[in-house]
Structures are given as structure tokens and as C-alpha cells.
Design an enzyme around this catalytic site. Structure first.
Site, PDB file in Angstrom:
ATOM      1  N   LEU A   1      -4.400   3.878  -2.710  1.00 23.91           N
ATOM      2  CA  LEU A   1      -5.824   3.868  -2.392  1.00 23.91           C
ATOM      3  C   LEU A   1      -6.411   5.252  -2.629  1.00 23.91           C
ATOM      4  O   LEU A   1      -6.033   6.219  -1.958  1.00 23.91           O
ATOM      5  CB  LEU A   1      -6.040   3.438  -0.939  1.00 23.91           C
TER       6      LEU A   1
ATOM      7  N   CYS B   1     -10.000   3.387   9.801  1.00 26.71           N
ATOM      8  CA  CYS B   1      -9.476   3.150   8.454  1.00 26.71           C
ATOM      9  C   CYS B   1      -8.649   1.866   8.419  1.00 26.71           C
ATOM     10  O   CYS B   1      -8.770   1.062   7.483  1.00 26.71           O
ATOM     11  CB  CYS B   1      -8.627   4.337   7.999  1.00 26.71           C
TER      12      CYS B   1
ATOM     13  N   GLY C   1       3.577   1.199   5.447  1.00 25.87           N
ATOM     14  CA  GLY C   1       4.670   1.949   6.048  1.00 25.87           C
ATOM     15  C   GLY C   1       4.449   2.294   7.500  1.00 25.87           C
ATOM     16  O   GLY C   1       5.101   3.207   8.028  1.00 25.87           O
TER      17      GLY C   1
ATOM     18  N   GLY D   1       2.039   7.543  -1.165  1.00 27.30           N
ATOM     19  CA  GLY D   1       2.691   8.677  -1.804  1.00 27.30           C
ATOM     20  C   GLY D   1       3.683   9.345  -0.884  1.00 27.30           C
ATOM     21  O   GLY D   1       4.315  10.335  -1.245  1.00 27.30           O
ATOM     22  N   GLY D   2       3.847   8.787   0.318  1.00 24.54           N
ATOM     23  CA  GLY D   2       4.786   9.326   1.286  1.00 24.54           C
ATOM     24  C   GLY D   2       6.069   8.513   1.342  1.00 24.54           C
ATOM     25  O   GLY D   2       6.196   7.455   0.711  1.00 24.54           O
ATOM     26  N   VAL D   3       7.009   8.994   2.131  1.00 21.85           N
ATOM     27  CA  VAL D   3       8.324   8.359   2.188  1.00 21.85           C
ATOM     28  C   VAL D   3       8.264   7.000   2.893  1.00 21.85           C
ATOM     29  O   VAL D   3       8.962   6.056   2.501  1.00 21.85           O
ATOM     30  CB  VAL D   3       9.345   9.298   2.881  1.00 21.85           C
ATOM     31  N   ASP D   4       7.445   6.871   3.923  1.00 20.46           N
ATOM     32  CA  ASP D   4       7.425   5.631   4.696  1.00 20.46           C
ATOM     33  C   ASP D   4       6.964   4.444   3.851  1.00 20.46           C
ATOM     34  O   ASP D   4       7.607   3.390   3.832  1.00 20.46           O
ATOM     35  CB  ASP D   4       6.527   5.780   5.921  1.00 20.46           C
ATOM     36  N   SER D   5       5.830   4.592   3.167  1.00 22.88           N
ATOM     37  CA  SER D   5       5.318   3.469   2.383  1.00 22.88           C
ATOM     38  C   SER D   5       6.211   3.154   1.197  1.00 22.88           C
ATOM     39  O   SER D   5       6.316   2.001   0.779  1.00 22.88           O
ATOM     40  CB  SER D   5       3.886   3.753   1.918  1.00 22.88           C
TER      41      SER D   5
ATOM     42  N   CYS E   1      -6.998  12.963   7.346  1.00 20.25           N
ATOM     43  CA  CYS E   1      -6.713  13.050   5.908  1.00 20.25           C
ATOM     44  C   CYS E   1      -7.871  13.616   5.108  1.00 20.25           C
ATOM     45  O   CYS E   1      -7.656  14.248   4.073  1.00 20.25           O
ATOM     46  CB  CYS E   1      -6.300  11.685   5.377  1.00 20.25           C
TER      47      CYS E   1
ATOM     48  N   ALA F   1       0.858  -1.183   0.000  1.00 10.74           N
ATOM     49  CA  ALA F   1       0.000   0.000   0.000  1.00 10.74           C
ATOM     50  C   ALA F   1       0.897   1.237   0.000  1.00 10.74           C
ATOM     51  O   ALA F   1       1.675   1.439   0.933  1.00 10.74           O
ATOM     52  CB  ALA F   1      -0.915  -0.002   1.219  1.00 10.74           C
TER      53      ALA F   1
END
Length: 363
Positions: free
Chosen positions: A32, A101, A125, A9-13, A197, A6
Site C-alpha cells: 500500500l 488506518c 502481519g 515491507g517488514g518481516v511480519d507481513s 508512519c 498486505a
């Protein structure tokens, strides 16, 4: 293993997906789409549901050379997370949409679809660890206490943990950004998402007002005297101090806090800080990250995502969880999740239904 990563769009994932590739898994990325009308860019959008985020996730997948798809779950997200959030506030409770979520979307809708498509696991992430224990896979806190997200994952069941992977659980956040830079991921310096979010501007009260309309009422003290007014009980949570719009100062001059919220008669009750203290709560709809406890267990209990776990005793009986704190706690609100720990291991969670304070408890 076939792993569905999953990618928000962030650095962790992005780094989590990269580590799965390095581990030799057959990885597919999925973003998603949770908003039916996403903002085009992060400017003014503080969450993780913008078109920019989708594009960042796709670019990261390209760097990793993995297949990438976008799954539209906006309708499911609206029903299971957003509508639940609004309904809980309307009822005078304080929900945590991140837990909902994880429970309803990422590890229900997404995991169910992934398994149906032949994937073995879903990777995210999140900062948490899955450890093999004597009774199966266990959920544990992350190594980095500042980033630990085990609280919002406390709704996962043993069956879901069997197909969950959290590659960042043993890593400090600063190291993740360094790794992203080394890998050539453009999101290496991208700011973290924060707040809720689906509330782009961070104005929760304004969002709820738009959903529920104005419902003016009175702010009263514990004697019933009217000390102020409000536009809707949904703008308050237990323990709140700021933004109370109190026109009459307390006789002792001390700050006042929200003690009770009654949507039926549109009343918000305020009082002294010591009146917030509770030493017992009842939780409903418990979910266990392994075998359910049998009877009374000594544990640590956490009721805020960024709060501390405090010593407690938990009693499980007929799907009702009763938690008694060793020391009275402040700001415990119905609707919040109570998550139980045995050391670093997450035992499980429940939704707080009501709280109480025994007369003999110290102030």
C-alpha cells in the site's frame, strides 16, 4: 482460497504471506503506497511508507514466487487518517491513527477492493487471532502478549473478520525472525517500524505545528493561575507530564500533569496526578467484533495500545457506550479508543467522547 496479502515491507507481513502460501492458498501480494511523497530510504523515516519498504516487499514476494502489486491509496489515507489525526488534535483530543488506518484503509478500502476483485480474504502481519466461535468468527489476543495488536484491530466488524486472516497470532516475534531467516527473506533482521508512519522524524508536535500553525496560549493550574505558556494546545495530551514549560513550581513541589485541553480559549490546565483519576467514560461510534452486547456486561477495558485491560462494566444504550472502571484510571483522554474484552476475546470498541469522576471515588 484466493488471499490478498498486505505486505508492508517488514518481516511480519512477509512471513504471514509465506504461511498463506504454505497453507496452499492462491496468494497475491500488495504493497500500500500511503504517502504521496515517500522518503527514499528508512534513514530518518521511522514508519513503513518509504520507497525502500516497497522494494523490500517486492523482493519478499519474489522469494515467495507470488504476484505482487502496489496500490496507490495516498489520497484516501490522507483524507481518512492524516486529516482526521490533525483535526482531532486541533479539537483537543488524542487520536490513534493505527486504529483509523485499520478501520478505513486496510479493512475497508483494501478489503472492499479485494472482494470486488474476487479474493476471499485479506491477510496481514498483525499479531492477533481469529477464532471460530458459536456466533461466528471472533477476534482474540495474540499468544505473544508483548506483540499483541488486538487493541488496534478492535474496530473491525464481524463482517470484516469473516474475511480477515492473521497467520502470526499464535507465534512469538523471535520465532518469526528465525522463520524469515530460514526462508531466505532479506527482511529477517529489518528493524520494526514504530511511531506514527506518516511522521517521518517522530516529532508529532512539530508535524502538527506545520499543519496547524502556532496558536500560543496559557498553561494554568486548577485555580486559574497562569503558570506557563505554550505554542499550541495540539502539543499536549491528557496525563502528559514532560514538556509542559511551566515557569512556576507547584506549592507542594510535586510534578504536574495535563488535566484538560481547551482549544477554544487555547488553555491547557495542569494539576496533581491524583486529579487525573476517572472512573467513568462515555464512548461514541461503537463497533462490535460480533453481536452487540445487550445491556450491562462485565468485561475488561483497555484504553491504550500498550496498556493493560482493567476490570469494568459496560452499558450499551442507543449507540452510546458507558464504561465504569472498578478502580479509577489515570490518563484517559477523549479521542482514544476504548476496547472491551471478555478474557482474550475482543468484544468491540468505541471512541472516548468524555470522562468523569464520581465524588465518592477514592483518590
Amino acid at each position: 482460497m484466493r488471499v490478498l496479502a498486505a505486505m508492508s515491507g517488514g518481516v511480519d507481513s512477509a512471513v504471514a504471506a509465506a504461511r498463506m502460501v504454505d497453507a496452499g492458498h492462491d496468494v497475491t501480494g500488495v504493497h500500500l503506497a500511503l504517502s504521496s511523497n515517500p522518503k527514499s530510504f528508512r534513514t530518518g523515516a521511522r514508519g513503513c511508507c518509504t520507497l525502500e519498504d516497497s522494494r523490500d516487499a517486492r523482493r519478499a514476494a519474489d522469494v515467495l514466487n507470488i504476484p505482487f502489486y502496489v496500490w496507490d491509496l495516498a489520497e484516501r489515507f490522507r483524507a481518512d487518517v492524516v486529516d482526521d489525526f490533525v483535526a482531532e488534535y486541533a479539537a483537543g483530543r488524542t487520536p490513534n491513527p493505527c486504529l483509523r488506518c485499520n478501520e478505513k484503509i486496510k479493512f475497508a478500502a483494501v478489503l472492499d477492493r479485494a472482494l470486488a476483485l474476487g479474493f476471499d480474504a485479506v491477510c496481514t502481519g498483525h499479531y492477533a487471532r481469529v477464532v471460530d466461535g458459536p456466533d461466528g468468527r471472533e477476534l482474540h489476543r495474540a499468544v505473544d502478549p508483548e506483540k499483541d495488536q488486538s487493541y488496534v484491530l478492535g474496530v473491525l466488524t464481524a463482517a470484516q473478520l469473516a474475511h480477515a486472516m492473521f497467520p502470526l497470532g499464535d507465534t512469538e516475534k523471535t520465532d518469526v525472525r528465525v522463520e524469515a531467516e530460514r526462508r531466505g527473506l532479506a527482511v529477517a533482521r529489518k528493524p520494526d517500524s514504530h511511531d506514527i508512519c506518516f511522521i517521518a522524524d517522530g516529532d508529532t508536535a512539530g508535524f502538527l505545528r506545520g499543519q496547524l500553525g502556532e496558536a500560543p496560549g496559557e498553561v494554568v493550574d486548577t485555580s486559574g493561575e497562569v503558570v506557563g505558556s505554550h505554542d499550541g494546545t495540539y502539543g499536549f495530551t491528557i496525563g502528559q507530564r514532560k514538556g509542559l514549560r511551566i515557569g512556576t513550581p507547584a506549592p507542594d513541589g510535586r510534578p504536574r500533569y495535563v488535566l484538560d485541553i481547551s482549544p477554544v480559549d487555547r488553555t491547557v490546565t495542569v494539576g496533581a496526578r491524583e486529579e487525573l483519576a476517572v472512573d467513568e467514560l462515555v464512548g461514541v461510534s461503537p463497533r462490535w467484533c460480533g453481536p452487540a452486547p445487550d445491556g450491562v456486561v462485565e468485561c475488561a477495558a483497555q484504553f491504550r495500545a500498550h496498556g493493560e485491560a482493567v476490570p469494568a462494566r459496560a452499558d450499551v444504550s442507543d449507540e452510546i457506550l458507558t464504561v465504569r472502571f472498578s478502580v479509577p484510571q489515570e490518563g484517559v483522554a477523549p479521542g482514544q479508543a476504548i476496547v472491551l474484552y471478555d478474557g482474550d476475546r475482543v468484544i468491540g470498541s468505541a471512541t472516548i467522547d468524555r470522562t468523569s469522576a464520581r465524588a465518592a471515588s477514592p483518590a
